[in-house]
Design a protein around this motif. Structure first.
Motif, PDB file in Angstrom:
ATOM      1  N   THR A   2     -53.355  19.633 111.706  1.00 32.88           N
ATOM      2  CA  THR A   2     -51.517  19.622 111.162  1.00 32.88           C
ATOM      3  C   THR A   2     -50.817  17.921 110.265  1.00 32.88           C
ATOM      4  OG1 THR A   2     -51.797  20.781 113.308  1.00 32.88           O
ATOM      5  CG2 THR A   2     -49.443  19.619 112.488  1.00 32.88           C
ATOM      6  N   TYR A   5     -45.974  14.693 107.281  1.00 37.04           N
ATOM      7  CA  TYR A   5     -45.004  13.929 105.232  1.00 37.04           C
ATOM      8  C   TYR A   5     -43.984  13.433 106.154  1.00 37.04           C
ATOM      9  CZ  TYR A   5     -45.448  12.992 100.664  1.00 37.04           C
ATOM     10  OH  TYR A   5     -45.694  12.934  99.548  1.00 37.04           O
ATOM     11  N   VAL A  81     -44.719  16.687  98.444  1.00 36.59           N
ATOM     12  CA  VAL A  81     -44.870  17.379  99.205  1.00 36.59           C
ATOM     13  C   VAL A  81     -44.536  19.209  99.260  1.00 36.59           C
ATOM     14  CG1 VAL A  81     -42.932  18.570 100.960  1.00 36.59           C
ATOM     15  CG2 VAL A  81     -43.640  16.139 100.409  1.00 36.59           C
ATOM     16  N   ALA A  82     -44.747  19.571  98.337  1.00 38.53           N
ATOM     17  CA  ALA A  82     -44.772  21.558  97.625  1.00 38.53           C
ATOM     18  C   ALA A  82     -46.717  21.573  97.532  1.00 38.53           C
ATOM     19  CB  ALA A  82     -44.774  21.133  96.613  1.00 38.53           C
ATOM     20  N   LYS A  83     -46.668  21.114  97.194  1.00 36.07           N
ATOM     21  CA  LYS A  83     -48.645  21.157  97.019  1.00 36.07           C
ATOM     22  C   LYS A  83     -49.454  20.190  98.925  1.00 36.07           C
ATOM     23  CE  LYS A  83     -51.440  17.134  95.732  1.00 36.07           C
ATOM     24  NZ  LYS A  83     -52.024  16.227  94.844  1.00 36.07           N
ATOM     25  N   ARG A  84     -48.781  20.247  99.508  1.00 32.82           N
ATOM     26  CA  ARG A  84     -49.830  19.614 100.564  1.00 32.82           C
ATOM     27  C   ARG A  84     -49.466  20.426 101.488  1.00 32.82           C
ATOM     28  NH1 ARG A  84     -52.366  14.393 101.204  1.00 32.82           N
ATOM     29  NH2 ARG A  84     -52.246  12.897  99.809  1.00 32.82           N
ATOM     30  N   ARG A  85     -47.755  21.010 101.017  1.00 32.54           N
ATOM     31  CA  ARG A  85     -47.578  22.333 102.839  1.00 32.54           C
ATOM     32  C   ARG A  85     -47.390  21.563 104.125  1.00 32.54           C
ATOM     33  NH1 ARG A  85     -44.971  27.264 101.130  1.00 32.54           N
ATOM     34  NH2 ARG A  85     -45.437  26.869  99.251  1.00 32.54           N
ATOM     35  N   ALA A 105     -38.065  21.203  99.735  1.00 34.43           N
ATOM     36  CA  ALA A 105     -39.092  21.230 100.528  1.00 34.43           C
ATOM     37  C   ALA A 105     -38.442  22.645 101.532  1.00 34.43           C
ATOM     38  CB  ALA A 105     -39.448  19.850 101.338  1.00 34.43           C
ATOM     39  N   LYS A 106     -36.989  21.969 102.420  1.00 34.61           N
ATOM     40  CA  LYS A 106     -36.774  23.298 103.006  1.00 34.61           C
ATOM     41  C   LYS A 106     -36.166  24.456 102.361  1.00 34.61           C
ATOM     42  CE  LYS A 106     -33.058  23.996 105.784  1.00 34.61           C
ATOM     43  NZ  LYS A 106     -33.182  24.566 107.202  1.00 34.61           N
ATOM     44  N   LEU A 108     -38.467  25.548 100.569  1.00 31.52           N
ATOM     45  CA  LEU A 108     -39.782  26.185 100.385  1.00 31.52           C
ATOM     46  C   LEU A 108     -40.353  27.056 101.713  1.00 31.52           C
ATOM     47  CD1 LEU A 108     -41.983  23.660  98.699  1.00 31.52           C
ATOM     48  CD2 LEU A 108     -41.392  25.920  97.648  1.00 31.52           C
ATOM     49  N   ILE A 110     -40.520  24.938 104.133  1.00 33.29           N
ATOM     50  CA  ILE A 110     -40.903  23.368 105.353  1.00 33.29           C
ATOM     51  C   ILE A 110     -39.996  23.108 106.001  1.00 33.29           C
ATOM     52  CG2 ILE A 110     -42.202  20.848 105.141  1.00 33.29           C
ATOM     53  CD1 ILE A 110     -43.382  22.045 102.096  1.00 33.29           C
ATOM     54  N   ARG A 385     -43.134  25.557 115.111  1.00 32.63           N
ATOM     55  CA  ARG A 385     -43.369  26.751 113.855  1.00 32.63           C
ATOM     56  C   ARG A 385     -44.922  26.391 113.976  1.00 32.63           C
ATOM     57  NH1 ARG A 385     -39.426  26.215 109.389  1.00 32.63           N
ATOM     58  NH2 ARG A 385     -37.516  25.656 111.478  1.00 32.63           N
TER      59      ARG A 385
END
Length: 388
Positions: A2, A5, A81-85, A105-106, A108, A110, A385
């Motif tokens: 898990t 970030y 951030v988008a790549k690592r999710r 990020a939100k 997306l 996350i 989540r």
């Protein structure tokens, strides 16, 4: 694993981020971490995506020349951030940068936790509405903040102020004097011009002028400057012609030893407005709070600021415990007068310390250390989540 970030945009956020990571790891050793930060986060095994010192800007006019570079850094952070999710994105303070990473990020899906509430209660209160689109929860450091965000429909948790676990009151005065060869007749004073280059460059000449005036009445005066690496060279250059050779210290242990030496010697502090004032309160050091902005930025801020005090100590105590010298009154003569008073009159120093106690009592979280309370709140989001 898990992934959590963590994004911090300056030295104080780096410290908070590092403590949070340590507290999270203590509860969930299975967690993995990535992010943007500085040396403290690196010590926790989290290398930074880029050098966060590029973000150390303050004020509208100071930002403009580097606006395109800042946009590039924001885009790089968003892409990573988008790549690592990650299971959760924790943005730490520096809302001008971190919340620009939080919003996409939100979008997306996350979950985003923002650690250190933006001071929209002090200025731009209408800005709170947008926070609902940027974060899932805010971790507040100040006790009067939750009600403000709750009324706006933003989920919030009061976690207490990290200054309470900073160790600012546990320095070693004897060690400081021995390391720096400080004579018994020398009286140290703490000088803290801020961790941003623009702040330091603007305040140091004024602080130096104040110290020259103070030294006329206290010949043994010895300025001590805790400095962040990003401003160390600027501080050395600006302090080269001060009335006594300044002692520059880096790192928390050396800084806290300096605090202890100043407190023991009945010294005082000349402090940039901000969290440094709370550090002085924890260490029991009487001080004056000062700040000066670019005139255009100051004119805009004056129209927007909605609180009666610049000092957090004064805001918490709901009265002027420490003198404030902002903009015009931030001049050598006024600062020297305010700095001298507690050093020459024990009653003035004692009155400030009473006020410190009143302010700090309001900063404690319902239970546990602030970093532990923050970790519990972040883990609540992760587990909610499905990041078991």
């Amino acid at each position: 694993m898990t992934l959590v970030y963590v994004v911090a945009g300056e030295a104080s956020g780096d410290v908070l981020g590092a403590r949070l990571i340590a507290a999270l790891r203590a509860r969930r050793p299975d967690l993995d971490f990535a992010g943007i930060g500085g040396p403290r986060m690196a010590e926790q095994g989290v290398p930074s995506l880029f050098d966060y010192r590029e973000l150390a800007l303050m004020g509208l006019l100071e930002v403009l020349p580097k606006i395109f570079r800042l946009k590039r850094l924001i885009a790089d952070a968003v892409a990573d951030v988008a790549k690592r999710r990650p299971a959760v994105l924790v943005t730490v303070d520096s809302p001008g940068f971190t919340l620009r990473v939080a919003r996409p990020a939100k979008a997306l899906g996350i979950p985003v936790v923002h650690y250190v509430a933006p001071q929209v209660w002090a200025w731009r209160p209408g800005r709170v509405v947008k926070l609902k689109e940027e974060v899932d929860r805010i971790l507040c450091l100040l006790p009067f903040e939750p009600i403000f965000f709750e009324l706006a429909g933003v989920p919030v948790t009061f976690v207490g102020h990290p200054v309470l676990e900073s160790g600012a009151d546990h320095g070693d005065a004897a060690r400081f004097r021995a390391v720096h060869g400080l004579g018994a007749e020398e009286r140290p004073v703490i000088v803290m011009p801020g961790s941003r280059r623009m702040e330091a460059q603007r305040l140091l000449p004024i602080f130096g002028g104040a110290l020259r005036l103070v030294a006329q009445q206290l010949p043994g005066l010895r300025p001590v400057l805790p400095v962040a690496p990003i401003v160390a060279e600027a501080v050395r250059a600006a302090a080269a012609d001060w009335p006594a050779a300044p002692i520059l210290v880096e790192g928390n242990e050396a800084k806290h030893d300096a605090f202890a030496a100043v407190a023991e010697s009945h010294g005082a502090g000349l402090i940039k407005s901000g969290t440094s004032s709370l550090e002085m309160a924890v260490a029991g050091i009487p001080h004056v709070v000062a700040y000066r902005l670019n005139p255009i930025t100051a004119a805009i801020a004056k129209r927007l600021v909605k609180v009666p005090h610049a000092s957090l100590v004064n805001l918490l105590a709901e009265r002027e415990v420490v003198p404030e010298r902002i903009q015009g009154p931030c001049n050598p003569e006024s600062l020297a007068e305010a700095l001298l008073r507690p050093m020459l009159d024990p009653a003035v120093a004692a009155a400030q310390r009473v006020g410190f106690g009143e302010a700090l009592a309001k900063l404690r979280a319902p239970e546990g250390l602030p970093s532990e309370a923050a970790a519990i709140a972040v883990l609540g989001i992760v587990e909610e989540r499905g990041g078991q």
